[in-house]
Design an enzyme around this catalytic site. Sequence first.
Site, PDB file in Angstrom:
ATOM      1  NE  ARG A  50      70.749 -50.457 106.103  1.00  0.00           N
ATOM      2  CZ  ARG A  50      70.581 -49.391 106.599  1.00  0.00           C
ATOM      3  NH1 ARG A  50      71.316 -48.700 107.698  1.00  0.00           N
ATOM      4  NH2 ARG A  50      69.297 -48.638 106.193  1.00  0.00           N
ATOM      5  CG  ASP A  73      81.830 -43.492 109.517  1.00  0.00           C
ATOM      6  OD1 ASP A  73      81.250 -43.736 111.076  1.00  0.00           O
ATOM      7  OD2 ASP A  73      80.610 -43.612 109.219  1.00  0.00           O
ATOM      8  CG  PHE A 114      66.470 -46.701 105.835  1.00  0.00           C
ATOM      9  CD1 PHE A 114      67.213 -45.526 104.521  1.00  0.00           C
ATOM     10  CD2 PHE A 114      66.714 -46.848 106.696  1.00  0.00           C
ATOM     11  CE1 PHE A 114      68.180 -45.191 105.247  1.00  0.00           C
ATOM     12  CE2 PHE A 114      67.541 -45.842 107.496  1.00  0.00           C
ATOM     13  CZ  PHE A 114      68.205 -44.988 106.996  1.00  0.00           C
ATOM     14  CG  PHE A 172      75.882 -45.658 106.860  1.00  0.00           C
ATOM     15  CD1 PHE A 172      75.697 -46.556 107.761  1.00  0.00           C
ATOM     16  CD2 PHE A 172      75.520 -44.259 107.872  1.00  0.00           C
ATOM     17  CE1 PHE A 172      74.203 -47.526 108.293  1.00  0.00           C
ATOM     18  CE2 PHE A 172      74.513 -44.784 108.106  1.00  0.00           C
ATOM     19  CZ  PHE A 172      73.805 -45.950 108.698  1.00  0.00           C
ATOM     20  CB  THR A 173      71.435 -44.480 105.041  1.00  0.00           C
ATOM     21  OG1 THR A 173      72.326 -44.189 106.538  1.00  0.00           O
ATOM     22  CG2 THR A 173      71.092 -45.546 104.853  1.00  0.00           C
ATOM     23  CE  LYS A 220      75.356 -47.001 114.606  1.00  0.00           C
ATOM     24  NZ  LYS A 220      75.248 -45.844 114.982  1.00  0.00           N
ATOM     25  CE1 TYR A 223      73.047 -24.423 127.858  1.00  0.00           C
ATOM     26  CE2 TYR A 223      75.032 -23.378 127.506  1.00  0.00           C
ATOM     27  CZ  TYR A 223      74.085 -23.698 126.903  1.00  0.00           C
ATOM     28  OH  TYR A 223      73.974 -23.347 125.626  1.00  0.00           O
TER      29      TYR A 223
HETATM   30  N1  F0G Z   1      78.465 -43.806 110.354  1.00  0.00           N
HETATM   31  C1  F0G Z   1      78.021 -45.108 110.517  1.00  0.00           C
HETATM   32  C2  F0G Z   1      78.777 -46.357 109.882  1.00  0.00           C
HETATM   33  C3  F0G Z   1      76.827 -46.184 110.852  1.00  0.00           C
HETATM   34  O1  F0G Z   1      76.656 -46.927 110.880  1.00  0.00           O
HETATM   35  C4  F0G Z   1      76.178 -44.552 111.291  1.00  0.00           C
HETATM   36  C5  F0G Z   1      75.226 -45.220 112.326  1.00  0.00           C
HETATM   37  C6  F0G Z   1      75.930 -43.535 111.792  1.00  0.00           C
HETATM   38  C7  F0G Z   1      77.552 -43.025 111.130  1.00  0.00           C
HETATM   39  C8  F0G Z   1      75.390 -42.416 112.376  1.00  0.00           C
HETATM   40  O2  F0G Z   1      75.612 -42.092 113.590  1.00  0.00           O
HETATM   41  O3  F0G Z   1      73.462 -43.484 113.982  1.00  0.00           O
HETATM   42  O4  F0G Z   1      74.768 -41.887 115.809  1.00  0.00           O
HETATM   43  O5  F0G Z   1      73.575 -40.822 113.450  1.00  0.00           O
HETATM   44  N2  F0G Z   1      73.951 -46.284 112.203  1.00  0.00           N
HETATM   45  C9  F0G Z   1      73.030 -46.945 112.663  1.00  0.00           C
HETATM   46  C10 F0G Z   1      72.814 -48.669 112.186  1.00  0.00           C
HETATM   47  C11 F0G Z   1      71.893 -45.894 112.115  1.00  0.00           C
HETATM   48  O6  F0G Z   1      71.809 -48.728 112.533  1.00  0.00           O
HETATM   49  O7  F0G Z   1      73.830 -48.463 111.374  1.00  0.00           O
HETATM   50  P1  F0G Z   1      74.311 -42.090 114.500  1.00  0.00           P
END
Ligand code: F0G
Length: 470
Positions: free
Chosen positions: A395, A228, A462, A137-138, A271, A85
């Site tokens: 997108r 990021d 989305f 970014f979303t 990624k 843990y």
């Molecule tokens: N920042 C970027 C540039 C991203 O592309 C993503 C996720 C995140 C942060 C968030 O990270 O998914 O690990 O919580 N992108 C995915 C995509 C969902 O399909 O582009 P996460």
Amino acid sequence: MSKKIPQTMGQQFGRRSWAEPWKIKMVEPIRMISAEARAEAAAEAGYNTFLLKSEDVYIDLLTDSGTSAMSDRQWAGLMLGDEAYAGSRNFYHLEHAIQTHYGYKYIVPTHQGRGAEHLISQAVIKKGDFIPGNMYFTTTRLHQELAGGTFVDVIIDEAHDPANRHPFKGNVDLDKLQNLIDKVGAEKIPYVSLAGTVNMAGGQPVSMANVKALRQLCDKYGIKIYLDATRMAENVFFIQEREDGYADKPIAEILFEFCSYTDGAWMSAKKDHLVNIGGWLAVNDHDVFDAARNMVVVYEGLHTYGGMSGRDMEALAIGIEESLQDDHIRARVGQVRYLGDLLTDWGIPIVQPVGGHAIFLNAKEIYDHLPQDKFPAQTLAAELYLDSGIRAMERGVVSAGRDPETGDHRYPKLELVRLTIPRRVYTQAHMDVTAEAVKAVYDNRHNARGLKMVYEPKYLRFFQARFEKL
Ligand code: F0G
């Protein structure tokens, strides 16, 4: 009897191909279901590719997130999980890998990228703050808004033009940033949210010159820079390829220099880092670390695992090393470019230049007869699935969501469909099949009628919105 036989295909045709720097040790069968079954599956999923069952998909280009193939070394690492843990050995391996390659002092593990976005946003944003960044970014923007901030786009104008071939379309426009500082005051700007590469702009990189200049400007006002780093290894490949003085430097060295101009980073390890789950936050400021490390136990898990198992952290530590190997990153970006070149040769409008992780089809231009409120990109992604079982991602206006003030759709300039290439998963033959499918949908473009949204969730719509055909 002497016949001249060329020794290689290369000699015969005068071409020299490149190939992936790996061979395949294990395979996972895939299949294409019938056209009727695809039509049924698409309707059942409300024409939203996020709602399709993976089994109904042939080539899955929804995302490069968590979809990478791990190496034999990473799989071996899974067997070395220390599932204590607290104080797992694997956490210290991970911490060491991040400190060594990214150069930051303090590390907080999280279950994935948005867990880290949550922590940094809550730790440093106050209500009424402004967060400038190189395109939204979303999930990043939503966490900044939930912490009381307002995101302000300060990316260069070229980024909003899919045809513009600027080599570093992810760059911050320093004049736009200066204007924001003059307007709201530096004390209302806790940090610049800098992404490398910029996902929503098409996987476009930031140059070393730009981050250096940004550092100087921010230092003048005491503004932090948080990175990021989700696709920073890919960003660094473009610096090596395009920026003076970096051609002979290894990827790892360029990454370390880039990060040295920033104050910390958050990471979706799903990624660049070649794992299926994981993330982290890393900072140099001890107070910010303290706040984040305290919050992580509320939202993610203890500060030595943050939602990951010991084996996850081991695979991640190994993935960090592998992600920075020059031949890996060249082949990764090379495969994306191979697909992009095929489409470009056929005159299909895509975001140029081709970025690091994906091809972005310009749905606005392909369906120039569909207004944005008929969701051209959502339509194009649905048509591609119907044609060939290939799954892509919208997108455009659906991803952009609604303005929290007015409640109206946000109409982004870019209305795109992303064909995202998982790392080390598909071969060049899959890219050929994909290109031909896109061509078939493109040739049939005049028959598309658009979609109507019939269900809209409140956050990140989305992912779960549903549509019907018009
Ligand atoms: N920042 C970027 C540039 C991203 O592309 C993503 C996720 C995140 C942060 C968030 O990270 O998914 O690990 O919580 N992108 C995915 C995509 C969902 O399909 O582009 P996460």
